[in-house]
Design an enzyme around this catalytic site. Structure first.
Site, PDB file in Angstrom:
ATOM      1  CB  THR A 173      45.505  37.095  31.296  1.00  0.00           C
ATOM      2  OG1 THR A 173      46.669  36.671  30.608  1.00  0.00           O
ATOM      3  CG2 THR A 173      44.532  35.949  31.402  1.00  0.00           C
ATOM      4  CB  SER A 192      51.944  43.029  30.640  1.00  0.00           C
ATOM      5  OG  SER A 192      52.410  41.809  31.154  1.00  0.00           O
ATOM      6  CB  THR A 244      50.480  38.187  35.575  1.00  0.00           C
ATOM      7  OG1 THR A 244      50.541  37.231  34.511  1.00  0.00           O
ATOM      8  CG2 THR A 244      49.081  38.266  36.130  1.00  0.00           C
ATOM      9  CG  ASP A 245      53.531  37.396  31.116  1.00  0.00           C
ATOM     10  OD1 ASP A 245      53.247  36.581  32.027  1.00  0.00           O
ATOM     11  OD2 ASP A 245      53.274  37.191  29.918  1.00  0.00           O
TER      12      ASP A 245
HETATM   13  N1  ASP Z   1      50.756  37.466  28.838  1.00  0.00           N
HETATM   14  C1  ASP Z   1      49.819  38.031  29.795  1.00  0.00           C
HETATM   15  C2  ASP Z   1      50.252  39.448  30.092  1.00  0.00           C
HETATM   16  O1  ASP Z   1      51.192  39.648  30.817  1.00  0.00           O
HETATM   17  C3  ASP Z   1      49.789  37.203  31.024  1.00  0.00           C
HETATM   18  C4  ASP Z   1      48.804  37.655  32.087  1.00  0.00           C
HETATM   19  O2  ASP Z   1      48.271  38.729  32.086  1.00  0.00           O
HETATM   20  O3  ASP Z   1      48.582  36.857  33.024  1.00  0.00           O
HETATM   21  O4  ASP Z   1      49.646  40.371  29.590  1.00  0.00           O
END
Ligand code: ASP
Length: 338
Positions: free
Chosen positions: A12, A54, A85-86
């Site tokens: 993100t 991710s 973050t995932d």
């Molecule tokens: N779906 C995103 C990822 O993990 C979520 C994020 O980065 O906060 O790439």
């Protein structure tokens, strides 16, 4: 001035809105343009090695991150990896095992809101991560919402809020407020993040053999034992998320019997719990004691993120199940369980 390498992987933090939805689009150099002031504290270089959500992270891509750090290891004092973050908790754990004797800080960070958005948390998380990577500390960490978390204890707990990551079964290593780092003085500075002057003489190297043939099985009341034949045929290791302190059904649905069949077949069986805090102990209840008589691997209070990556690493590096068990049950740093 310290030399820091930013390795961008997507997430993100690097995303923009598109017709298809939020998508990683910007590279490392563009990310750094959002925090120009940081150049006053260190020399920064940015490289992009992938641009993924991710959700699509996998062991081969984790190895590419480890290789990027290895390729640049001699030329930089610290590394920041921007990551979605995932699955950040998984990658942070995998890097901890792959970067053997890492003698510099490797800090993963990301954000809940894209860096280009007005109310983003990305600029703060990124600046904090860069500041931490300039410290004379070693090991893999996650920087998020003003906390520095050991790379094997970071778990994403919330899908939207800024304080998404928690340090599980171990205190946060440090707080950062308004750019000032306060290292947790209650911690015993084991060789994980002791000061570099105490010099680690072992040579840094990457060990990137990860065995992907593992499975994570979450028990639920009424789970049919038949799934175990499939696991026996297809996997080299399984992590069982048991009930509470280590409960596994042994009556009408005799899962304990299935566990012994797996062990006889040479599969590594790791017992952990569905509870996030405090870990397992098989010596309390009768149901646990029956299980404890078998050669199961104890997960102690490790997170499933760290455990899954530790099992992949162990099965990729050891042939013998006794060695796999010993590696998983031995903390790689003296003062904590992972
Ligand atoms: N779906 C995103 C990822 O993990 C979520 C994020 O980065 O906060 O790439």
């Amino acid at each position: 001035m310290k030399k820091i390498l930013l390795i961008a992987t997507g997430g993100t933090i690097a995303s923009s809105e598109s017709e298809a939805g939020l998508l990683p689009t910007i590279d490392a150099k563009q990310i750094l343009e959002y925090i120009p002031d940081i150049e006053s504290i260190c020399h920064l270089t940015g490289i992009s090695i992938m641009s993924i959500d991710s959700t699509n992270m996998n062991p081969k891509r984790m190895v590419r991150i480890a290789e990027a750090i290895n390729d640049n290891y001699k030329d930089y004092d610290g590394f920041v990896v921007t990551h979605g973050t995932d699955t950040m908790g998984y990658t942070a754990a995998a890097l901890t095992y792959m970067l053997e004797n890492v003698n510099k800080p490797v800090v993963l960070t990301g954000s809940q809101i894209a860096i280009e958005a007005m109310n983003t948390d990305a600029k703060k998380n990124l600046s904090d991560a860069i500041r931490f990577s300039c410290e004379e500390l070693r090991g893999v960490f996650v920087a998020f919402d003003g906390k520095m978390i050991s790379g094997t204890h970071a778990v994403k707990m919330k899908t939207r809020s800024m304080d998404s990551f928690k340090s599980i079964n171990f205190p946060a290593v440090a707080d950062i407020m308004l750019g000032k780092i306060t290292v947790n003085s209650a911690l015993n500075y084991g060789n994980h993040w002791e000061k570099l002057e105490d010099s680690n003489t072992n040579t840094f190297q990457i060990k990137t053999n990860l065995c992907e043939n593992i499975f994570i099985l979450k028990l639920f009341p009424g789970m049919k034992p038949s799934i175990f034949s499939f696991i026996k045929e297809n996997y080299k290791g399984v992590i069982i998320e048991s009930f509470g302190i280590g409960g596994i059904p042994s009556e009408e649905y005799d899962i304990v019997l299935e566990v012994s069949k797996l062990i006889e077949a040479g599969i590594a069986v790791v017992i952990t719990t569905q509870c996030l805090y405090e870990g397992i102990d098989l010596n309390i209840y009768a149901v646990g004691k029956r299980l404890a008589k078998q050669e199961v691997i104890y997960a102690a209070d490790m997170t499933t993120e760290a455990l899954s990556m530790k099992l992949m690493w162990a099965l990729g590096n050891y042939q013998n199940l006794k060695d796999v068990k010993q590696f998983i049950e031995t903390p790689i740093f003296a003062d904590r369980n992972y």
